[in-house]
Design a protein around this motif. Sequence first.
Motif, short mmCIF file in Angstrom:
data_model
loop_
_atom_site.label_atom_id
_atom_site.label_comp_id
_atom_site.label_asym_id
_atom_site.label_seq_id
_atom_site.Cartn_x
_atom_site.Cartn_y
_atom_site.Cartn_z
N PHE A 149 -27.70 -111.78 4.35
CA PHE A 149 -26.68 -111.71 3.14
C PHE A 149 -25.36 -112.63 4.05
N PRO A 150 -24.55 -113.47 3.17
CA PRO A 150 -23.79 -114.48 3.55
C PRO A 150 -22.31 -113.56 3.98
N GLU A 151 -22.31 -113.10 5.33
CA GLU A 151 -20.98 -112.32 5.35
C GLU A 151 -19.84 -112.97 5.27
N LYS A 152 -18.91 -112.66 4.74
CA LYS A 152 -17.65 -113.08 4.37
C LYS A 152 -16.91 -113.33 5.95
N GLY A 153 -16.54 -114.76 5.97
CA GLY A 153 -16.02 -115.13 7.02
C GLY A 153 -16.74 -115.52 8.17
N VAL A 174 -20.13 -111.48 -5.82
CA VAL A 174 -20.53 -112.84 -6.35
C VAL A 174 -21.73 -113.40 -5.38
N ALA A 175 -21.63 -113.11 -4.02
CA ALA A 175 -22.59 -113.51 -3.11
C ALA A 175 -24.21 -112.99 -3.44
N LEU A 176 -24.76 -113.52 -4.48
CA LEU A 176 -25.98 -112.81 -4.86
C LEU A 176 -27.18 -113.83 -4.58
N PRO A 204 -27.09 -119.08 0.41
CA PRO A 204 -27.39 -118.01 -0.52
C PRO A 204 -28.01 -116.83 0.33
N ALA A 205 -27.96 -115.69 -0.18
CA ALA A 205 -28.59 -114.49 0.25
C ALA A 205 -30.05 -114.80 -0.06
N THR A 206 -30.96 -114.08 0.72
CA THR A 206 -32.16 -114.18 0.65
C THR A 206 -32.71 -114.08 -0.80
#
Length: 433
Positions: A299-303, A8-10, A310-312
């Motif tokens: 990239f939005p690292e979990k935690g 989902v983190a796109l 947003p990711a780039t």
Amino acid sequence: MTCLKREVALPGPAKAGGLDHNAFDIMLPRAPGLTPVEAKNGQRVKTANVPPEGVYLPNNNRLAPHMRSPDYVQMSTAAAITLGVMPGKMYGCGCTRCLNLLLTYPEGCRANCAYCGLARHREADRDYADRNFIRVNWPAVPLGQIIDKVSSDGPATPFHRMCISMITHPRSDADTLTVLKAWTDRIDPATVPVSILSNPTTMTAEDVGRLKDLGADIFTVALDAATPEIFDRTRGKGVASPHSWSKYWEILRAARDIFGPQKFGAHIIVGMGETEHDVLTLVQQIVDMGGHSHMFCFFPEKGSLMDHLPATPRDQWRRVQLARYLIDYAQVRVEQMRFDAAGRVVDFGIPEFELDTIIDKGIAFRTSGCPGKIQQDISACDRPYGDSPASNIASYPFQPGAADLRKIRRQLDREKPGDTYSEGEELEIGERC
Ligand code: SF4
């Protein structure tokens, strides 16, 4: 159909009524929360005091305080699969060429970088050995077991390079020397050269020299942020973290003086609020010093403290990847390029046919880092899916194929007439799964 899991983190859709780059104002980390006393400094692990038992796979919840460097190191999932200590397969690549080793302590890293899964604020909810870092888990393995295996493989080893990643910990400098010496005592640096991913905050120029004397080949500094403002906001005072831009540059200059041309470099994360002109000016500065830049797509690292961001966007990332390759390996200068009012590249500064040739070679879009045994502009450190999911690749850990290049060209807004990209074509079962 594809065998890849959906994530989902796109990055947002390109130019879909929004920005095609991550602007400074939106890339603001959350404030770190308070850590309960009983969770500070690895206290849970120390209280449980369970003895270590060989290889530790993350989330085994074996709270072993003596599983610490230099006797133990953690390694990336890709390295663990390649070394054979963990089962698994990676999309598009049979193995990794870089054995990334990370120092490990129950107290963890004492810094608090906002984008990092290893940061100190996570001690409230996750023990160090269980923290995700650049999107993957890092099993802990006895150092002797790793050296035995690589040494017995000799020249047949799959690894083109080993890298020791320091963290911010009082033991980090001394233990890096111990790990390096244990390695070079048994493994010829000509067979598997060693890179150091340093922690400048705890180091002096003398420390840099000692690593060179013990046989390290390349020394890198993870600036990560492309400007002093972003550095301070993401890894300095902005998040109660001890790092400073000036100290990082002091050690980067020491690396230039001690390791020499082509033997030092800087890591930079793209998309944390800098402009493309900012980051490419920094890339040029490092090339002018004699070094290389190793790029990561945010990239939005979990935690992490930036996991809500947003990711780039792929447009921004591809422009920077391509321009960075031209500066690092094609003698193009940032001054030849043209930028718009938002600092985005609008002209790469070379004739169209030359640019097309470089895009079609695909190397510019592979993971960048210290070189392996193939050629100087192909990194041993391929970090499979360290900055994106496999379903929407940022840094290619393999040579991009024809469908990948069509996708890259669409992201760059440079599709060839009659050779356009069909959504998802590179993911079809049978091509790589
Ligand atoms: S110093 Fe390195 S490992 Fe520690 S929090 Fe910062 S980026 Fe992560």
